[in-house]
Design a protein around this motif. Structure first.
Motif, PDB file in Angstrom:
ATOM      1  N   ILE A  72       7.459   5.700 -41.881  1.00 34.70           N
ATOM      2  CA  ILE A  72       8.700   4.539 -41.324  1.00 34.70           C
ATOM      3  C   ILE A  72       8.540   3.142 -42.066  1.00 34.70           C
ATOM      4  O   ILE A  72       7.956   3.071 -42.814  1.00 34.70           O
ATOM      5  CB  ILE A  72       7.871   3.617 -40.279  1.00 34.70           C
ATOM      6  CG1 ILE A  72       9.116   3.405 -39.805  1.00 34.70           C
ATOM      7  CG2 ILE A  72       7.159   3.151 -40.144  1.00 34.70           C
ATOM      8  CD1 ILE A  72      10.756   4.070 -39.177  1.00 34.70           C
ATOM      9  N   GLU A  73       9.464   3.043 -43.069  1.00 36.87           N
ATOM     10  CA  GLU A  73      10.492   2.428 -44.150  1.00 36.87           C
ATOM     11  C   GLU A  73      10.938   0.996 -43.274  1.00 36.87           C
ATOM     12  O   GLU A  73      12.223   1.322 -42.576  1.00 36.87           O
ATOM     13  CB  GLU A  73      10.429   2.351 -45.032  1.00 36.87           C
ATOM     14  CG  GLU A  73       9.567   3.160 -46.137  1.00 36.87           C
ATOM     15  CD  GLU A  73      10.601   3.684 -47.169  1.00 36.87           C
ATOM     16  OE1 GLU A  73      11.751   3.215 -47.947  1.00 36.87           O
ATOM     17  OE2 GLU A  73      10.202   5.131 -47.816  1.00 36.87           O
ATOM     18  N   PRO A  74      10.994  -0.219 -43.861  1.00 32.12           N
ATOM     19  CA  PRO A  74      12.052  -1.222 -43.407  1.00 32.12           C
ATOM     20  C   PRO A  74      13.968  -0.815 -43.210  1.00 32.12           C
ATOM     21  O   PRO A  74      13.891   0.078 -44.692  1.00 32.12           O
ATOM     22  CB  PRO A  74      11.539  -2.349 -44.106  1.00 32.12           C
ATOM     23  CG  PRO A  74      10.753  -2.511 -44.375  1.00 32.12           C
ATOM     24  CD  PRO A  74      10.113  -1.137 -44.828  1.00 32.12           C
ATOM     25  N   ALA A  75      14.236  -1.469 -42.288  1.00 27.47           N
ATOM     26  CA  ALA A  75      15.893  -0.683 -43.068  1.00 27.47           C
ATOM     27  C   ALA A  75      16.734  -1.855 -41.985  1.00 27.47           C
ATOM     28  O   ALA A  75      15.783  -2.800 -41.196  1.00 27.47           O
ATOM     29  CB  ALA A  75      16.276   0.261 -42.522  1.00 27.47           C
ATOM     30  N   ASP A  76      18.021  -1.725 -42.076  1.00 28.45           N
ATOM     31  CA  ASP A  76      18.806  -2.281 -41.392  1.00 28.45           C
ATOM     32  C   ASP A  76      19.333  -1.722 -40.138  1.00 28.45           C
ATOM     33  O   ASP A  76      19.466  -2.445 -39.923  1.00 28.45           O
ATOM     34  CB  ASP A  76      20.448  -2.554 -42.105  1.00 28.45           C
ATOM     35  CG  ASP A  76      19.374  -3.308 -43.787  1.00 28.45           C
ATOM     36  OD1 ASP A  76      18.945  -4.562 -43.343  1.00 28.45           O
ATOM     37  OD2 ASP A  76      19.955  -2.931 -44.828  1.00 28.45           O
ATOM     38  N   VAL A  77      19.525  -0.712 -40.144  1.00 27.06           N
ATOM     39  CA  VAL A  77      19.426   0.262 -39.344  1.00 27.06           C
ATOM     40  C   VAL A  77      19.080   1.448 -38.625  1.00 27.06           C
ATOM     41  O   VAL A  77      18.520   2.138 -39.863  1.00 27.06           O
ATOM     42  CB  VAL A  77      21.343   0.622 -38.902  1.00 27.06           C
ATOM     43  CG1 VAL A  77      22.043   1.447 -38.197  1.00 27.06           C
ATOM     44  CG2 VAL A  77      22.384  -0.358 -39.224  1.00 27.06           C
ATOM     45  N   LYS A 106       7.110  -1.644 -36.097  1.00 29.10           N
ATOM     46  CA  LYS A 106       6.352  -2.010 -36.986  1.00 29.10           C
ATOM     47  C   LYS A 106       6.861  -2.238 -38.195  1.00 29.10           C
ATOM     48  O   LYS A 106       6.321  -2.622 -38.895  1.00 29.10           O
ATOM     49  CB  LYS A 106       5.866  -0.334 -37.499  1.00 29.10           C
ATOM     50  CG  LYS A 106       4.513  -0.229 -36.661  1.00 29.10           C
ATOM     51  CD  LYS A 106       3.776   0.984 -36.996  1.00 29.10           C
ATOM     52  CE  LYS A 106       3.203   1.907 -35.898  1.00 29.10           C
ATOM     53  NZ  LYS A 106       3.044   3.289 -36.348  1.00 29.10           N
ATOM     54  N   VAL A 107       8.448  -2.764 -38.299  1.00 22.98           N
ATOM     55  CA  VAL A 107       9.234  -2.443 -39.493  1.00 22.98           C
ATOM     56  C   VAL A 107      10.039  -3.814 -38.783  1.00 22.98           C
ATOM     57  O   VAL A 107      11.340  -3.916 -40.303  1.00 22.98           O
ATOM     58  CB  VAL A 107       9.572  -1.730 -40.349  1.00 22.98           C
ATOM     59  CG1 VAL A 107       7.947  -1.058 -40.959  1.00 22.98           C
ATOM     60  CG2 VAL A 107       9.609  -0.662 -39.889  1.00 22.98           C
ATOM     61  N   LEU A 108      10.421  -3.538 -37.417  1.00 19.16           N
ATOM     62  CA  LEU A 108      11.542  -4.760 -37.329  1.00 19.16           C
ATOM     63  C   LEU A 108      11.845  -5.719 -37.576  1.00 19.16           C
ATOM     64  O   LEU A 108      11.021  -6.563 -37.653  1.00 19.16           O
ATOM     65  CB  LEU A 108      12.047  -4.511 -36.113  1.00 19.16           C
ATOM     66  CG  LEU A 108      13.068  -4.853 -34.911  1.00 19.16           C
ATOM     67  CD1 LEU A 108      14.296  -3.301 -35.066  1.00 19.16           C
ATOM     68  CD2 LEU A 108      12.160  -5.598 -33.768  1.00 19.16           C
ATOM     69  N   LYS A 109      12.410  -5.933 -38.111  1.00 19.76           N
ATOM     70  CA  LYS A 109      13.464  -7.532 -38.037  1.00 19.76           C
ATOM     71  C   LYS A 109      14.620  -7.826 -37.704  1.00 19.76           C
ATOM     72  O   LYS A 109      15.463  -7.398 -36.907  1.00 19.76           O
ATOM     73  CB  LYS A 109      13.303  -7.965 -40.178  1.00 19.76           C
ATOM     74  CG  LYS A 109      14.030  -6.998 -40.287  1.00 19.76           C
ATOM     75  CD  LYS A 109      14.408  -6.868 -41.898  1.00 19.76           C
ATOM     76  CE  LYS A 109      15.673  -6.107 -42.701  1.00 19.76           C
ATOM     77  NZ  LYS A 109      16.156  -5.700 -41.987  1.00 19.76           N
TER      78      LYS A 109
END
Ligand code: SAJ
Length: 417
Positions: A72-77, A106-109
């Motif tokens: 999993i990688e950070p993303a906006d959607v 884990k990567v939510l912003k």
């Protein structure tokens, strides 16, 4: 939402992969995430994990903006498109959806948008997914909505674009942000509602189909022995402007219609209603009705040998999930019949599939047509010379009855006996 936003599609199956492709083609930077490493490495080498008309071409057109990862990688959607099967006890199995939400956590912003495409019971977005997403950081403002897929296997790509969509967010902003994303490739109308209603809509659509197929299957038994041509009767009844009777058949397969009604049954049980459950039961009992009919045809035949034609859950697909053919095969085997199986499309089935039609019917006493693949329309019965007894049971009213009778076949059609 600008197209410079990054979208992560979780679950690259029959819906997730085409969705990722459409969004990439529309100009978004898309990352396709799947826990299956073999699938990811295949996709990186431009190998598709399944067939669907038009997918190859779409895949090529989207490649510039499309990447794949098994992390999993950070993303906006984030778009969750993982399976939601049922457990052995017929309860919704949400472990894949929950795992996807845990991964996103884990990567939510702040201000990320999470869209659930997977079919889920009403209330799941708000009561189950949101708490997992924001676990340990409840102060974080995130957007969440349900945008159930509505495309039919075999026409997925066309339907994903042209069908109307339902979008329901946990709040207005979530709904509107989701609409913006889907507007980039959906040409059908996008209808907005709240999350729980959207979750419910998807379930009642598929339950409507299941109940109506159950009605058609019930009619098979109602008209049995009365000399009625049920298929003709349904066609005529459907000429009425407000009647739409579905088609009877060997039972309901596929990953949606035979499963989704169970998501409603728990609630229905609590309220004392049995209608949906009864319809499920009627459809689930069709394989044993098929075997009953074939048993009558084989009366007096010693050590019967049968050939099942088509094990996909429906015509012209290679998908055998929840196929009624499996139950038909198992019931036939439990009667001590010898069973051969033919399907021109299905691979990796639990039983051996004979791809050569002539070999598959060799020495057989009865053919049972289960999936009405176009392939079987092209079979010329006159040329069939290697069966022991010439009988065919058609569960779909698909073959040309007269042509097969002319070739000396004893033809029986579900609903017409
Ligand atoms: N079937 C019958 N009689 C009928 C129609 C279907 O016996 O009159 C059987 C089919 O042979 C098959 C099963 O029912 O075994 C389901 O087939 P289908 O073609 O009706 O549906 P699916 O499962 O391939 O796709 C469905 C679609 N839902 C509806 O038509 C309401 C699709 O739009 C959904 O997106 C998909 O399920 C899903 O993901 O829920």
């Amino acid at each position: 939402m600008k197209k410079d936003k990054k979208i992560c599609v979780i679950g690259l199956g029959y819906i997730g992969l085409p969705t990722a492709c459409y969004l990439a083609k529309a100009g978004y930077k898309v990352i396709g995430f799947d826990l299956n490493k073999t699938k990811i490495s295949g996709l990186k080498q431009k190998k598709l994990p399944f067939q669907e008309p038009g997918l190859k071409d779409l895949f090529k057109k989207s490649f510039k903006n499309l990447n794949f990862s098994s992390h999993i990688e950070p993303a906006d959607v984030f778009i969750i498109s993982v399976p939601t099967p049922i457990t052995d006890r017929k309860k919704p199995e949400l472990k894949f959806v929950k795992k996807a939400a845990e991964d996103i956590n884990k990567v939510l912003k702040e201000k990320d948008l999470i869209i659930v495409e997977s079919t889920i019971p009403p209330g799941t977005c708000k009561k189950i997914i949101l708490p997992i997403l924001t676990k340990e950081h409840k102060e974080l403002k995130v957007y969440l909505s349900h945008a159930p897929e509505r495309a039919i296997p075999g026409k997925t790509l066309k339907e994903m674009v042209k069908n109307d969509r339902i979008i329901g967010g946990i709040d207005k902003k979530s709904t509107n942000l989701t609409k913006e994303i889907y507007s980039s490739f959906v040409k059908g109308k996008i209808h907005l509602t709240d999350a729980a209603t959207a979750e419910f809509v998807k379930l009642i659509e598929n339950t409507f189909r299941d109940i109506n197929i159950a009605f058609a299957n019930e009619l098979v038994k109602v008209c049995n022995g009365d000399g009625i041509n049920l298929w003709e009767a349904i066609k005529l009844a459907n000429l009425h402007p407000r009647v739409n009777i579905h088609q009877p058949g060997p039972g309901v397969g596929g990953h949606c219609i035979s499963i989704d009604p169970w998501f409603l049954i728990k609630k229905a049980n609590e309220n004392g209603t049995q209608f949906i459950k009864l319809s499920r039961k009627i459809n689930d009992l069709m394989p044993s009705y098929v075997i009953q009919c074939v048993s009558k045809m084989l009366k007096g035949v010693k050590k019967p040998k049968i050939t099942v034609l088509g094990v996909a859950y429906k015509a012209n697909v290679d998908d055998w999930r929840e196929t009624p053919a499996l139950k038909i095969i198992e019931l036939a085997k439990s009667k001590g019949w010898q069973v051969k199986i033919h399907d021109p499309l299905v691979k990796d089935f639990p039983y051996k599939i004979e791809t050569n039609f002539k070999k598959a019917i060799d020495g057989s006493d009865c053919l049972i047509l289960v999936a009405n693949h176009d392939f079987y329309k092209k079979v010329d019965p006159i040329k069939i010379k290697n069966m022991r007894i010439m009988k065919i049971f058609d569960t779909r009213n698909f073959i040309n009855e007269k042509k097969w009778q002319k070739a000396d076949f004893d033809v029986k059609i579900l609903g017409n006996i």
